[in-house]
Design a protein around this motif. Structure first.
Motif, PDB file in Angstrom:
ATOM      1  N   ASP A   8      -8.974  -6.457   4.209  1.00  0.00           N
ATOM      2  CA  ASP A   8      -8.453  -7.614   4.009  1.00  0.00           C
ATOM      3  C   ASP A   8      -7.054  -7.743   3.122  1.00  0.00           C
ATOM      4  O   ASP A   8      -5.947  -8.524   3.756  1.00  0.00           O
ATOM      5  N   VAL A   9      -6.894  -6.808   2.267  1.00  0.00           N
ATOM      6  CA  VAL A   9      -5.683  -6.867   1.508  1.00  0.00           C
ATOM      7  C   VAL A   9      -5.192  -5.187   1.374  1.00  0.00           C
ATOM      8  O   VAL A   9      -6.126  -4.444   1.112  1.00  0.00           O
ATOM      9  N   ALA A  10      -3.941  -5.176   1.472  1.00  0.00           N
ATOM     10  CA  ALA A  10      -3.513  -3.707   1.195  1.00  0.00           C
ATOM     11  C   ALA A  10      -2.294  -3.797  -0.226  1.00  0.00           C
ATOM     12  O   ALA A  10      -1.486  -4.712  -0.038  1.00  0.00           O
ATOM     13  N   VAL A  11      -2.745  -2.983  -1.153  1.00  0.00           N
ATOM     14  CA  VAL A  11      -1.887  -3.084  -2.335  1.00  0.00           C
ATOM     15  C   VAL A  11      -1.113  -1.823  -2.233  1.00  0.00           C
ATOM     16  O   VAL A  11      -1.578  -0.819  -2.476  1.00  0.00           O
ATOM     17  N   VAL A  12       0.221  -2.123  -2.147  1.00  0.00           N
ATOM     18  CA  VAL A  12       1.211  -0.998  -1.967  1.00  0.00           C
ATOM     19  C   VAL A  12       1.944  -0.648  -3.248  1.00  0.00           C
ATOM     20  O   VAL A  12       2.572  -1.420  -3.976  1.00  0.00           O
ATOM     21  N   ALA A  22      -5.629  -4.473  -7.010  1.00  0.00           N
ATOM     22  CA  ALA A  22      -6.706  -3.709  -6.442  1.00  0.00           C
ATOM     23  C   ALA A  22      -8.065  -3.995  -6.954  1.00  0.00           C
ATOM     24  O   ALA A  22      -8.954  -4.492  -6.089  1.00  0.00           O
ATOM     25  N   ILE A  23      -8.271  -3.944  -8.220  1.00  0.00           N
ATOM     26  CA  ILE A  23      -9.555  -4.151  -8.921  1.00  0.00           C
ATOM     27  C   ILE A  23      -9.903  -5.682  -8.840  1.00  0.00           C
ATOM     28  O   ILE A  23     -10.915  -6.062  -8.484  1.00  0.00           O
ATOM     29  N   ILE A 161       0.156  -6.967  -0.882  1.00  0.00           N
ATOM     30  CA  ILE A 161       0.784  -6.955  -2.190  1.00  0.00           C
ATOM     31  C   ILE A 161       1.581  -6.006  -2.400  1.00  0.00           C
ATOM     32  O   ILE A 161       1.503  -4.848  -2.585  1.00  0.00           O
ATOM     33  N   ALA A 162       2.924  -6.502  -2.639  1.00  0.00           N
ATOM     34  CA  ALA A 162       4.057  -5.619  -3.254  1.00  0.00           C
ATOM     35  C   ALA A 162       3.819  -5.270  -4.619  1.00  0.00           C
ATOM     36  O   ALA A 162       4.260  -6.024  -5.521  1.00  0.00           O
ATOM     37  N   LEU A 287       4.957 -10.710  -3.850  1.00  0.00           N
ATOM     38  CA  LEU A 287       5.456  -9.878  -4.838  1.00  0.00           C
ATOM     39  C   LEU A 287       4.933  -9.943  -6.130  1.00  0.00           C
ATOM     40  O   LEU A 287       4.896 -11.173  -6.567  1.00  0.00           O
ATOM     41  N   ILE A 288       4.503  -8.812  -6.790  1.00  0.00           N
ATOM     42  CA  ILE A 288       4.163  -8.971  -8.093  1.00  0.00           C
ATOM     43  C   ILE A 288       4.981  -7.907  -8.793  1.00  0.00           C
ATOM     44  O   ILE A 288       5.715  -6.993  -8.095  1.00  0.00           O
TER      45      ILE A 288
END
Length: 409
Positions: A8-12, A22-23, A161-162, A287-288
């Motif tokens: 569902d989500v990739a945190v790079v 990610a958590i 998620i950047a 972006l974060i």
């Protein structure tokens, strides 16, 4: 054919921001991959976690372990050491004035990442996967984000998620431009031992002509982390000193408030600059952290602002995006929601820094008047403290929530 996997989500990006993001995504029940190598453990800096960061990390089950590694920050002391015509009064803010045991906790970055990584390891592997290599490229399409890894494998995600820093490849893939600026300053970062005088859980910030000289409680009652902002040349001079000579000079700059210093880490230098994204979202991406905003280490704002990024994203997904966390409505709502907090915090840090290094009387006078009023007007003092801890829209955040978190720490 390249090996493809779907989440569902990739945190790079696998720094503190990436770990928390990610958590958080896993706790929303989304399948998530955290992309990036393990931390090197060679970061000499510390991070102060303040205000609503505490109850937020408590909500993720992370706070107890973090607090056990940090030092409470109960007093914030500001001392004008500019030697200029307009001298601000020494000002102390005590967390008890806003019914808090502490404003937050200061923690060594290496210990912070180790604590977050330990929490990552015990998450449900059905929801959280680690891919400990760099991403090679990112493509953002209408229906998915596609991340190619160093080994040629590919992750397909509904949302990217950047969290991959100032040189973000996710941000580049989204075509988002950055506003960038530099300062004629460098931060020298080093950790100090001062056995004769404890810090008593007080952070002391001297305002000097070249920028802040800030001592923050470190690993125990008689160690402090220092951020010393000086000219580029002076930073290199200080870094090149022997530990004994450096300790003596830093003691003099601190006016011996903690007695004699000894240097307990290798000094590091970081040229000061700032940057802010022109948008905080793109196709299938948000972006974060430093992919979205970066500014000087003044006022302990960086990771606290980042945690509000993640908390806001979680709120938006929880409300409208569980089925498709990367839908246009979701990423757009997130981007618009973060504008005021990010822009106001960036502007505040910039103005404070410029008021110190500028020779113009107007900036000096405004800083002096602001601190003088904060000293004299209790209601303004409380507003100032809360404004320093949280977003403009959350100045009335619940002290009860933070006190509840403190009981568990």
């Amino acid at each position: 054919m390249s090996h493809m996997r779907k989440v569902d989500v990739a945190v790079v990006g696998s720094g503190p921001a990436g770990h928390v993001a990610a958590i958080q995504m896993a706790k929303l029940g989304l399948s998530c991959v955290l992309i990036g190598p393990e931390h090197s453990g060679e970061d000499g800096r510390t991070t102060a976690l303040l205000g609503s960061s505490v109850p937020y990390l408590q909500s993720l089950g992370l706070w107890d372990a973090i607090a056990a590694e940090g030092q409470a920050l109960r007093v914030m002391r500001l001392i004008d050491d500019t030697g200029r015509l307009f001298k601000a009064p020494t000002t102390e803010f005590d967390s008890s004035e806003i019914e808090l045991d502490a404003f937050g906790y200061n923690i060594d970055n290496n210990r912070l990442v180790a604590t977050l990584h330990a929490a990552l390891e015990v998450q449900d592997p059905e929801h959280l996967i680690q891919d400990k290599q760099f991403a090679r490229s990112v493509r953002l399409e209408h229906d998915e984000a596609r991340i190619e890894m160093e080994d040629g494998s590919i992750w397909q995600a509904r949302l990217a998620i950047a969290a991959d820093g100032r040189k973000s490849i996710v941000r580049d893939a989204a075509g988002i431009e950055m506003r960038k600026w530099t300062y004629p300053q460098t931060a020298l970062v080093v950790n100090l031992h001062h056995p004769s005088t404890p810090h008593n859980n007080a952070s002391t910030e001297f305002h000097t002509k070249t920028g802040p000289f800030t001592l923050v409680p470190y690993r125990d009652g008689v160690t402090s982390s220092l951020v010393c902002v000086v000219s580029d040349d002076d930073a290199e001079r200080l870094k090149g000193m022997s530990r004994q000579a450096l300790a003596l000079e830093l003691e003099q700059r601190a006016h011996s408030i903690y007695g004699a210093f000894s240097v307990i880490s290798d000094p590091q230098t970081f040229p000061l600059s700032g940057m802010i994204a022109k948008s905080f979202y793109g196709p299938r991406s948000v972006l974060i952290a430093e992919s979205a905003h970066a500014f000087p280490p003044i006022g302990a704002q960086g990771l606290n602002l980042t945690l509000r990024d993640i908390a806001t994203l979680a709120d938006v997904i929880r409300e409208n995006g569980i089925e498709d966390p990367g839908a246009e409505e979701v990423v757009q709502t997130y981007g618009h929601s973060r504008r005021s907090d990010i822009w106001s915090r960036t502007a505040g840090v910039h103005m404070l820094n410029m008021s110190l290094i500028s020779a113009l009387p107007l900036g000096q006078g405004a800083r002096t008047a602001g601190l003088a009023l904060a000293n004299m007007v209790p209601s303004l003092r409380k507003l100032t403290m809360k404004a320093g801890l949280d977003a403009p829209t959350k100045i009335g955040w619940s002290a009860d929530a933070m006190r509840k978190s403190e009981k568990h720490s």
